[in-house]
Design an enzyme around this catalytic site. Structure first.
Site, PDB file in Angstrom:
ATOM      1  N   CYS A 123      54.789  63.309  25.907  1.00  0.00           N
ATOM      2  CA  CYS A 123      54.280  62.039  26.422  1.00  0.00           C
ATOM      3  C   CYS A 123      53.669  62.162  27.816  1.00  0.00           C
ATOM      4  O   CYS A 123      52.736  61.422  28.153  1.00  0.00           O
ATOM      5  CB  CYS A 123      55.362  60.974  26.399  1.00  0.00           C
ATOM      6  SG  CYS A 123      56.784  61.311  27.457  1.00  0.00           S
ATOM      7  N   CYS A 131      54.589  60.659  22.162  1.00  0.00           N
ATOM      8  CA  CYS A 131      55.382  61.886  22.227  1.00  0.00           C
ATOM      9  C   CYS A 131      54.964  62.935  21.216  1.00  0.00           C
ATOM     10  O   CYS A 131      55.711  63.892  20.967  1.00  0.00           O
ATOM     11  CB  CYS A 131      56.864  61.542  22.043  1.00  0.00           C
ATOM     12  SG  CYS A 131      57.490  60.413  23.308  1.00  0.00           S
ATOM     13  N   LYS A 197      68.553  58.821  21.238  1.00  0.00           N
ATOM     14  CA  LYS A 197      67.697  58.208  22.252  1.00  0.00           C
ATOM     15  C   LYS A 197      67.134  56.910  21.674  1.00  0.00           C
ATOM     16  O   LYS A 197      66.396  56.924  20.692  1.00  0.00           O
ATOM     17  CB  LYS A 197      66.561  59.158  22.652  1.00  0.00           C
ATOM     18  CG  LYS A 197      65.614  58.586  23.697  1.00  0.00           C
ATOM     19  CD  LYS A 197      64.535  59.603  24.032  1.00  0.00           C
ATOM     20  CE  LYS A 197      63.549  59.081  25.045  1.00  0.00           C
ATOM     21  NZ  LYS A 197      62.498  60.077  25.349  1.00  0.00           N
ATOM     22  N   ARG A 207      58.276  55.446  33.340  1.00  0.00           N
ATOM     23  CA  ARG A 207      56.899  55.634  32.883  1.00  0.00           C
ATOM     24  C   ARG A 207      55.913  55.590  34.037  1.00  0.00           C
ATOM     25  O   ARG A 207      54.858  56.198  33.981  1.00  0.00           O
ATOM     26  CB  ARG A 207      56.576  54.594  31.802  1.00  0.00           C
ATOM     27  CG  ARG A 207      57.351  54.897  30.522  1.00  0.00           C
ATOM     28  CD  ARG A 207      57.260  53.811  29.487  1.00  0.00           C
ATOM     29  NE  ARG A 207      58.106  54.160  28.343  1.00  0.00           N
ATOM     30  CZ  ARG A 207      58.423  53.342  27.365  1.00  0.00           C
ATOM     31  NH1 ARG A 207      57.949  52.100  27.385  1.00  0.00           N
ATOM     32  NH2 ARG A 207      59.202  53.739  26.376  1.00  0.00           N
ATOM     33  N   LYS A 250      71.079  58.258  25.317  1.00  0.00           N
ATOM     34  CA  LYS A 250      70.189  57.624  26.290  1.00  0.00           C
ATOM     35  C   LYS A 250      69.758  56.270  25.744  1.00  0.00           C
ATOM     36  O   LYS A 250      69.344  56.206  24.591  1.00  0.00           O
ATOM     37  CB  LYS A 250      68.981  58.535  26.517  1.00  0.00           C
ATOM     38  CG  LYS A 250      67.941  57.995  27.489  1.00  0.00           C
ATOM     39  CD  LYS A 250      66.777  58.967  27.613  1.00  0.00           C
ATOM     40  CE  LYS A 250      65.734  58.435  28.585  1.00  0.00           C
ATOM     41  NZ  LYS A 250      64.569  59.326  28.668  1.00  0.00           N
TER      42      LYS A 250
END
Length: 329
Positions: A123, A131, A197, A207, A250
């Site tokens: 990404c 990704c 995730k 980001r 995550k």
């Protein structure tokens, strides 16, 4: 168990020394991992607006942050790259002169006591911000992405990374990376899989830091749905069977139940990523005087550790390690 008045739990809470003596869960600076964002150039330190105290840096500036972390007792760092150029396949991800590869070599030379991890994903390197590679409809193509991820991981391992950490959530990527590393002689390089995730709204500041926001759509088609828990265990076991040495959950603070289940049901080393949104919320509230920032920082980390995480990726790593060194209670 005896009852009141013969048993009074408050007796063991009376002083800081007593509380420390009987504390069940402890934080250790060596179990903290500091994320760092690398970009080309020298003398570069570009603040990340949504993450006060964090910055994109060139390798030379990154070494200053890494040395401070090591001095405080932090166990490791994880590197993210912000390349000079991007394309549809993220080809700069495996550039031997890229910021991550250069950063790994510099860290192993200058701060060898730190565990050096690298994020393996496309990404940060694709011009579309997803990704993996896209098909004509703009959907991420799983199997075509695996070779690229493996190539990126190998470039990190050959640069000297102690651990490679795929975060893309493509099916089968752990096996592809393990086979590629083994074939190249990197049999001792462990894989930390971002195994569970979740897609969600707590990644926005990251980001900005990694310049990796998708140019269209979102990542719900390949990252996990926030309502699923059993699926997380299936994902973890798949990655373990494919060769993951460690697994990660995550975001950490919103998935304490998942952390607990993964640790209890697998017994594998479990990491947890306290993500940028968690960090930014604590920072923002503390700056406004709404909370005690230091206490919130330490209690949030202790809660993640109590849930079962063996180590924590956190932007608070150096600050928290200093507080632990100073005898935080």
């Amino acid at each position: 168990m005896p009852s009141f008045p013969s048993y009074r739990p408050r007796r063991l809470r009376r002083t800081p020394a007593l509380r420390r003596l009987v504390r069940e869960t402890r934080l250790d600076a060596a179990s903290l991992v500091l994320p760092l964002f690398l970009r080309p150039g020298s003398g570069v330190r570009q603040a990340v607006g949504a993450m006060p105290g964090c910055a994109q840096t060139s390798v030379d500036e990154m070494l200053r942050d890494a040395e401070a972390a090591a001095k405080a007792g932090v166990g490791g760092v994880i590197l993210f790259g912000v390349p000079e150029s991007k394309d549809a396949t993220g080809s700069s991800a495996w550039d031997t002169r890229g910021p991550v590869q250069r950063g790994v070599r510099a860290l192993k030379r200058e701060v060898p006591e730190l565990v050096v991890m690298t994020d393996v994903c496309m990404c940060e390197y694709t011009d579309h911000g997803h990704c993996g590679v896209l098909d004509e409809r703009g959907h991420v193509v799983n199997d075509a992405t695996l070779e690229l991820l493996a190539r990126e991981a190998l470039s990190h391992a050959e640069a000297g990374a102690d651990v490679v950490a795929p975060s893309d959530m493509m099916d089968g990527r752990v096996r592809a990376i393990r086979e590629t590393l083994d074939a190249a002689g990197c049999v001792d390089t462990p894989i930390l899989s971002y195994a569970a995730k979740y897609a969600g709204g707590f990644y926005g500041p990251f980001r900005e830091a990694a310049e990796s926001a998708p140019q269209h759509g979102d990542r719900r088609g390949y990252q996990m749905d926030f309502g699923n828990a059993d699926e997380a265990l299936r994902e973890v076991w798949l990655d373990v069977e494919e060769g993951a040495d460690m697994v990660m959950v995550k975001p950490a603070g919103w998935c304490l139940d998942i952390i607990h289940r993964v640790k209890a049901e697998t017994g594998y080393p479990v990491g947890a990523y306290q993500v940028s949104g968690e960090f930014a919320m604590i920072r923002a509230a503390a700056e406004r005087g709404w909370i005690d920032g230091e206490r919130a920082m330490m209690e949030s980390l202790l809660g993640i550790r109590r849930a079962g995480a063996d180590f924590i990726l956190t932007y608070f790593a150096t600050e928290a390690a200093k507080r632990l060194r100073d005898g935080w209670d």
